[in-house]
Design a protein around this motif. Sequence first.
Motif, short mmCIF file in Angstrom:
data_model
loop_
_atom_site.label_atom_id
_atom_site.label_comp_id
_atom_site.label_asym_id
_atom_site.label_seq_id
_atom_site.Cartn_x
_atom_site.Cartn_y
_atom_site.Cartn_z
N ARG A 46 34.80 36.42 87.43
CA ARG A 46 35.41 35.94 86.18
C ARG A 46 35.23 34.43 86.03
O ARG A 46 34.98 33.92 84.93
N LEU A 47 35.34 33.72 87.15
CA LEU A 47 35.19 32.27 87.11
C LEU A 47 33.76 31.88 86.72
O LEU A 47 33.55 30.96 85.92
N ALA A 48 32.76 32.57 87.27
CA ALA A 48 31.37 32.28 86.91
C ALA A 48 31.14 32.49 85.42
O ALA A 48 30.45 31.70 84.76
N VAL B 205 29.34 29.22 92.19
CA VAL B 205 30.54 29.97 92.54
C VAL B 205 30.17 30.97 93.62
O VAL B 205 29.17 31.68 93.50
N LEU B 206 30.97 31.02 94.68
CA LEU B 206 30.74 31.91 95.80
C LEU B 206 31.86 32.94 95.89
O LEU B 206 33.04 32.56 95.98
N ALA B 207 31.51 34.21 95.85
CA ALA B 207 32.48 35.26 96.14
C ALA B 207 32.52 35.42 97.65
O ALA B 207 31.58 35.91 98.26
N GLY B 208 33.60 34.96 98.25
CA GLY B 208 33.67 34.95 99.71
C GLY B 208 35.07 35.22 100.21
O GLY B 208 35.99 35.47 99.44
N PRO C 84 30.13 12.14 88.89
CA PRO C 84 28.87 12.67 88.36
C PRO C 84 27.89 13.14 89.43
O PRO C 84 27.10 14.04 89.18
N GLY C 85 27.89 12.55 90.61
CA GLY C 85 26.93 12.94 91.63
C GLY C 85 27.37 14.10 92.50
O GLY C 85 26.72 14.41 93.50
N LEU C 86 28.45 14.77 92.12
CA LEU C 86 29.07 15.76 92.98
C LEU C 86 28.35 17.11 92.92
O LEU C 86 28.04 17.61 91.84
N ALA C 87 28.07 17.68 94.10
CA ALA C 87 27.60 19.07 94.20
C ALA C 87 28.81 19.93 94.57
O ALA C 87 29.52 19.61 95.52
N VAL C 88 29.03 21.00 93.83
CA VAL C 88 30.27 21.77 93.97
C VAL C 88 29.95 23.22 94.29
O VAL C 88 29.10 23.85 93.63
N LEU C 89 30.63 23.75 95.31
CA LEU C 89 30.59 25.18 95.63
C LEU C 89 32.02 25.69 95.58
O LEU C 89 32.84 25.32 96.43
N ALA C 90 32.35 26.50 94.57
CA ALA C 90 33.71 27.02 94.40
C ALA C 90 33.80 28.38 95.07
O ALA C 90 32.97 29.25 94.82
N VAL C 91 34.82 28.57 95.93
CA VAL C 91 34.98 29.82 96.69
C VAL C 91 36.21 30.56 96.19
O VAL C 91 37.30 29.98 96.10
N ALA C 92 36.04 31.83 95.85
CA ALA C 92 37.15 32.66 95.40
C ALA C 92 36.90 34.09 95.83
O ALA C 92 35.80 34.44 96.26
#
Length: 704
Positions: free
Chosen positions: A415-417, A308-311, A400-408
């Motif tokens: 809170r998401l992390a 998770v990225l705070a951005g 299944p092979g997905l790399a995920v970077l969530a930006v909020a």
Amino acid sequence: MIDPLRTRAVVVGIERYDLGESWNLDGPALDACRFVEWLLAERVPAGNIRLHVSPLADNAAEVESHVAGRLDVRPAEFGPIRNSLLDVGEESSDLLILFWGGHGVRPPTEFTHLLCADARDRDRSNHRLDLLLHIMRTTAFAQHPRQLVIVDACQADVPRHWQLPVHQYQDADLVRAFRQQDTLLAASPGQSAGNDDRNRTGRFSDAVLAELSWPDEGRFDELYQRVKARVASAEQQPVRLAFLQDGVEQDVWVPRPASPKVVPLTDLTAYRASAAASPGDGRPPVDERYRVRLDVACCLDRAPGLAVLAGPVEPDYAAQLAAALTAAEDHLAAAGAVEPEAVRRWLVLTPSTGRPPATAEEIGAEPGWLRAPVQGAVVTGLTDVRVAGEYLRAIRRLVPGLAVLAVAGPERAARLARTLELPELLVAAFAPVETAGRPVPFPFPAGGALVALVAHLRAYGAQLPAVAGEPPAIPDEVDPVAWAAQVVAELNDPGHPGYDEAALLTSARDRRPGLYPALLAQYAERRAAPGRLTSLTVAAGTDAELSYWLTHATEPPDPAREMPAPEVVDALAVVLRRRSLEAAAPWAPYAGRRVSDLVTLPAAAAPGLFATASAEVALLAIRCGLGEGVEPAAVEHGPVRPGAWALLVQQGITADTAKWLSGLDDHLRRLVGLRPEDLSVADREALAAIRSALHPMLPLPHAA
């Protein structure tokens, strides 16, 4: 069935601009007239058509011959076009058509602006396309259930210094109402729309006019496919945006330009922070000891992951970040550090509904994307933390092979992390936002923006004076430019409470990094002395921030008027030398000897000069833009294994560092995680030591 007698149209063609002759186009006014002739031939009444043209002098007689005696020609200026749109909104139709030909421009972090004929240097009057499409889907156009918008205009980038005013169509809040709206655009973001000067027509308009037939059922997907087949090329890729039936907004996939604009690698610095940290624990969410780069953190780890990225919540940030990560993957592949079949393509995913997807196909990415064995996704548009957590878990389960970077935004990201039970999150340190031409309606009551900032920073432990009363909160969704403009306006008021502005800026950088770039830009543009010099001193901490400050400064710093500290002078000289020898010249006499010698060196004398220089001199030469011939492998960097990480964190995965990685032996490449293989006990111990240098253990947050 769509009745031509119940069809209404606003048709715009602009060839001549008040900006000057260099902006003139040969064709849009004639294309508009040809479109009107097609409408009339299809039995659309002349009284239902509003034509706005600004023809070249050589085309004026031909325009008159097209429409003489059949309908009035109206000015193609902002006011008359706006009035026609709002007047039509009060009427009713089976089909409403907007046809626009002329110049379009697109600031880096905004949407396309359609320039009007009365655009001039001091007031580039325009209609912003996304706002125009939005209002057409509200109750302001309640009696127009089907809409077709055709725009033959560029979506090319404009210089950062351009001021583009944004005009609202109505002051009152408008209720969203579903409309079936099809928009056909001549080009993709970042591209130009071609014009055929010899035949006096736009390539896109010519294709539309050739393929048009009366839309009995109100569907335009086939028209788009036919026009695209005529026009599409590497330089110009038409786009269709659609809001379709059942009340569901569906954006047909918009292809990015063939060479997507990538975030400069200097903007990818981030910090690892504990997800358990909370306001009041006395510790900032970011710390220099835990600095990392997003391309290193996301691309060197080849296992599927979730971070998770705070951005920033700027519209283009996620797309630019995905492009930058894809570029890093390409560099690794070119160096042979990653097998070709394992190279990820990073795309942007935005949840389109309030529920998580049930199948992989419902994720809605680019066709063919899911068939690749390994992919990366930058996920944005996460507004509800609970739903976002369910969505992220679902897409990782389905792919299944997905790399995920969530930006909020910062608060929501933390809170998401915690919702995802992650021990840490990443915090974007500096992601520039475009401020020129942005609307700045102040979002807080008078005096409220500065008080809100101080109270927010104090909650995270900043040493700033207490504020009285109950200050307003700063929501994640606040417009950073409007907020920053109000803060600086309040600081310019002689009656504001005295604050240590250096502490204010550095605390904002550490504790609210998503808002800091806009604040720094507003300081450079609008802050009066001595606060302006203070912001320059703070910005000089990194080349990226200083360059950003200089880009937005109303006037460049002048040693005759303001003389910062010696280390700031050195930084100024270095960053200005990267721009040109002439830009750095005024500061060279005041810089330290080593910096002064470098910034006065002509570029022609630099190649190969620093190939065997010390690490300090070589790095300084690279910063000045004089590092041609410097091989990273030849730069002294201490023990090679920690040095590998240090160079990657310093420069990111660039062509240079990828080349350097390719020269490392397989053993070291295994250790840095580029080729996961079975490791010996000794290898694992070495790997642990290397990774701890890059990823030191985070301290536990203070007990509540």
